[in-house]
Design a protein around this motif. Structure first.
Motif, PDB file in Angstrom:
ATOM      1  N   ASN A 150      14.061  36.393  18.161  1.00 35.65           N
ATOM      2  CA  ASN A 150      15.515  36.327  18.268  1.00 35.65           C
ATOM      3  C   ASN A 150      16.017  34.898  18.384  1.00 35.65           C
ATOM      4  O   ASN A 150      17.121  34.578  17.927  1.00 35.65           O
ATOM      5  N   VAL A 151      15.232  34.025  19.023  1.00 33.10           N
ATOM      6  CA  VAL A 151      15.619  32.618  19.124  1.00 33.10           C
ATOM      7  C   VAL A 151      15.679  31.994  17.743  1.00 33.10           C
ATOM      8  O   VAL A 151      16.622  31.270  17.393  1.00 33.10           O
ATOM      9  N   TYR A 152      14.659  32.272  16.925  1.00 30.72           N
ATOM     10  CA  TYR A 152      14.662  31.761  15.558  1.00 30.72           C
ATOM     11  C   TYR A 152      15.854  32.316  14.785  1.00 30.72           C
ATOM     12  O   TYR A 152      16.513  31.589  14.031  1.00 30.72           O
ATOM     13  N   ILE A 178       1.908  20.309   9.649  1.00 30.94           N
ATOM     14  CA  ILE A 178       2.100  18.957   9.121  1.00 30.94           C
ATOM     15  C   ILE A 178       2.316  18.984   7.603  1.00 30.94           C
ATOM     16  O   ILE A 178       3.229  18.355   7.071  1.00 30.94           O
ATOM     17  N   ILE A 179       1.467  19.744   6.901  1.00 28.31           N
ATOM     18  CA  ILE A 179       1.523  19.771   5.436  1.00 28.31           C
ATOM     19  C   ILE A 179       2.782  20.468   4.930  1.00 28.31           C
ATOM     20  O   ILE A 179       3.436  20.006   3.981  1.00 28.31           O
ATOM     21  N   PHE A 180       3.124  21.582   5.589  1.00 24.22           N
ATOM     22  CA  PHE A 180       4.231  22.406   5.089  1.00 24.22           C
ATOM     23  C   PHE A 180       5.506  22.240   5.926  1.00 24.22           C
ATOM     24  O   PHE A 180       6.325  23.155   6.008  1.00 24.22           O
ATOM     25  N   ALA A 181       5.678  21.077   6.526  1.00 25.09           N
ATOM     26  CA  ALA A 181       6.846  20.848   7.385  1.00 25.09           C
ATOM     27  C   ALA A 181       8.154  21.043   6.637  1.00 25.09           C
ATOM     28  O   ALA A 181       9.100  21.659   7.156  1.00 25.09           O
ATOM     29  N   LEU A 202      12.996  27.151   5.695  1.00 24.97           N
ATOM     30  CA  LEU A 202      12.996  28.537   6.161  1.00 24.97           C
ATOM     31  C   LEU A 202      13.696  28.675   7.506  1.00 24.97           C
ATOM     32  O   LEU A 202      14.461  29.613   7.739  1.00 24.97           O
ATOM     33  N   VAL A 203      13.459  27.721   8.394  1.00 21.82           N
ATOM     34  CA  VAL A 203      14.021  27.779   9.742  1.00 21.82           C
ATOM     35  C   VAL A 203      15.520  27.477   9.737  1.00 21.82           C
ATOM     36  O   VAL A 203      16.302  28.143  10.425  1.00 21.82           O
TER      37      VAL A 203
END
Length: 545
Positions: free
Chosen positions: A274-276, A109-112, A118-119
């Motif tokens: 691998n999905v990421y 929640i905090i680092f969304a 990054l994602v």
């Protein structure tokens, strides 16, 4: 010492229960994707959801899924103990896991926002894109951040679902844990239905896209909560622990669970990276994330069902043949599993390739999902179809290593595959775009099969790889004819019946698919493979039920 409950079902009964439950869950999952496609197409809300779901979905599959580390560790320990011993173990593990995952939930929640950077770094693009595209990317990122914050508690419920799943399985209860994933689909479908009634079936404006993204996230979280609630109620009724804080960390059963769970969680997590990686690169391609999700589900639905039917019966067989004196029969069983994989995946993949566009149109093209979206998803489905055999074939070989007590070899190969997948994504994304990401995954699966086969060849003192390859190659050739025949029939329908509607498209798929399968069956019978009789026998058994 006797276990929690004496098994009252045979392996075939259990496999049947899991297969039917998996089928029902997959069907509801497909309907959910159809609802999302109709509401959002490949727009901002759907793309944002693909990115926002990466971390919660990763934890749900890793911790809450069947054969996940929580499931495997708890079942292996609880199955050897009486019910009176099980409750303290379950309650202590629940307390421990909940404490850790509650911290993970707060962190999500905090680092969304930095996590989303990054994602999906491609959502921050400002150069090389038009002003409209930049606005769409910014909107997608804003929706994804909000969705991640809403779905963050799924981290906690993922662990609780995994614990409940394992506890019920150890008590010889399989139906409820296997069917419970459909609750997530039901809540999302219900939320989208309410949105359609209130605002209309097509989301167009930014405000509607933001609201639609909230509905998706809330529906997904509500489904996870509902999935846990139905499991915990059954768990209470079985006397297998309640919701209470317990810190009995000196319990030998608790220590054993934690000793198994920690490395298993780490090892399983490697498989999902691998999905990421794919979505990391997909963030630089407009509409790619949602398209990958739509095409992937079309492949995973039959793959999940067929893999249960094929792999579940073979797992105990592999395990019983690990003694060197039984290796000759083990090799024969490996051959059977691979040939059965080829008999199912090759013709199915050929049909996916040749009928990709009409399949996507029938399943998804309605509402906000237009013809352009169908073309994009169909291009991905073509590559997925080509790689279906390698996906399931790799799983067969991995199970053989597990039966032999060798988890290190698949783990080392999976580590190598993380870097290989990233490299292939980087190489293929420029010339091929979004399909290049699927092509990279196929390359990883092919490489895995080669390495796994080579290591098995060494471990089992030789495999008749050339003989097996000739049979599989012959089936691959037959699948090419299958695809050509199916494509020709589909082309004829579109050429001579230009006024296409849903009924005509369904007829087109049915005729083209069935004739293609008949052609493949004819060629397969000519090869006189004993596995053809095995496959026919299993199909007849399922139909009689």
């Amino acid at each position: 010492m006797s276990g929690i409950k004496k098994p009252s079902r045979t392996l075939v009964n259990i496999a049947g229960i899991v297969a039917v439950a998996t089928l029902i869950s997959k069907v509801f999952g497909l309907v959910r994707q159809q609802a999302i496609a109709a509401a959002f197409g490949v727009g901002a809300a759907a793309n944002a959801y693909s990115y926002a779901y990466i971390l919660p979905g990763f934890l749900l599959v890793l911790l809450g899924g069947i054969n996940g580390p929580f499931h495997s560790a708890l079942v292996s320990v609880l199955a050897k103990r009486e019910k009176e011993e099980a409750a303290p173990i379950v309650e202590t593990i629940t307390t421990f896991v909940s404490g850790i995952l509650l911290l993970v939930t707060i962190a999500l929640i905090i680092f969304a926002e930095p996590l989303m950077d990054l994602v999906a770094p491609g959502l921050n693009q400002t150069q090389g894109v038009t002003a409209t595209q930049a606005e769409t990317l910014a909107l997608t990122k804003a929706i994804a951040i909000q969705q991640l914050q809403i779905m963050a508690p799924m981290a906690l419920f993922a662990g609780l679902i995994g614990i409940g799943f394992a506890t019920l399985n150890a008590a010889d209860q399989y139906w409820l844990p296997s069917i419970s994933p459909l609750f997530s689909s039901i809540t999302v479908i219900g939320g989208l239905a309410g949105l359609a009634i209130t605002l209309g079936s097509k989301i167009t404006s930014d405000n509607y896209a933001m609201l639609g993204g909230q509905v998706l996230a809330i529906g997904t979280l509500a489904g996870a909560i509902l999935q846990w609630l139905v499991q915990i109620i059954a768990q209470w009724r079985s006397g297998l622990g309640k919701l209470r804080l317990r810190f009995d960390f000196h319990n030998p059963g608790v220590k054993e669970v934690l000793r198994i769970m920690a490395p298993a969680t780490f090892s399983s997590g490697m498989l999902h990276i691998n999905v990421y990686t794919d979505l990391f690169f997909a963030s630089f391609i407009p509409k790619a994330a949602a398209s990958l999700s739509y095409a992937g589900l079309l492949v995973q639905t039959p793959l999940g069902i067929i893999s249960n039917v094929l792999l579940v019966p073979f797992l105990p067989i592999f395990s019983r043949l690990t003694d060197p004196k039984d290796w000759h029969e083990l090799k024969e069983r490996i051959r059977q599993a691979l040939i059965l994989t080829a008999l199912t995946m090759l013709p199915l993949g050929a049909i996916m390739v040749s009928l990709a566009m009409p399949i996507v149109q029938v399943v998804y093209q309605r509402g906000a999902f237009d013809k352009q979206a169908s073309q994009l998803v169909a291009s991905l489905l073509v590559v997925y179809g080509i790689g279906m055999f390698f996906y399931l074939g790799r799983d067969v070989l991995v199970r053989v290593f597990y039966a032999l007590g060798d988890a290190d070899t698949p783990f080392r190969i999976s580590i190598f595959n993380i870097f290989l997948n990233a490299l292939l994504d980087f190489i293929f994304i420029k010339p091929f775009g979004a399909p290049g990401l699927v092509l990279a995954t196929m390359g990883v699966n092919i490489t895995s099969m080669i390495f796994l086969t080579w290591k098995l060849h060494q471990k089992l003192n030789g495999l008749p790889v050339k003989k097996w390859s000739l049979k599989i190659g012959a089936l691959a050739g037959a699948s090419v004819f299958t695809g050509l025949i199916s494509w020709g029939i589909s082309w004829s329908f579109q050429r001579f019946i230009p006024q296409q509607n849903l009924l005509i498209q369904l007829l087109e798929l049915a005729v083209a698919g069935l004739v293609g399968l008949a052609v493949f069956a004819f060629f397969a019978i000519q090869l006189k493979l004993p596995e053809v009789d095995i496959l026919v026998s299993r199909i007849k058994q399922k139909l009689r039920r």
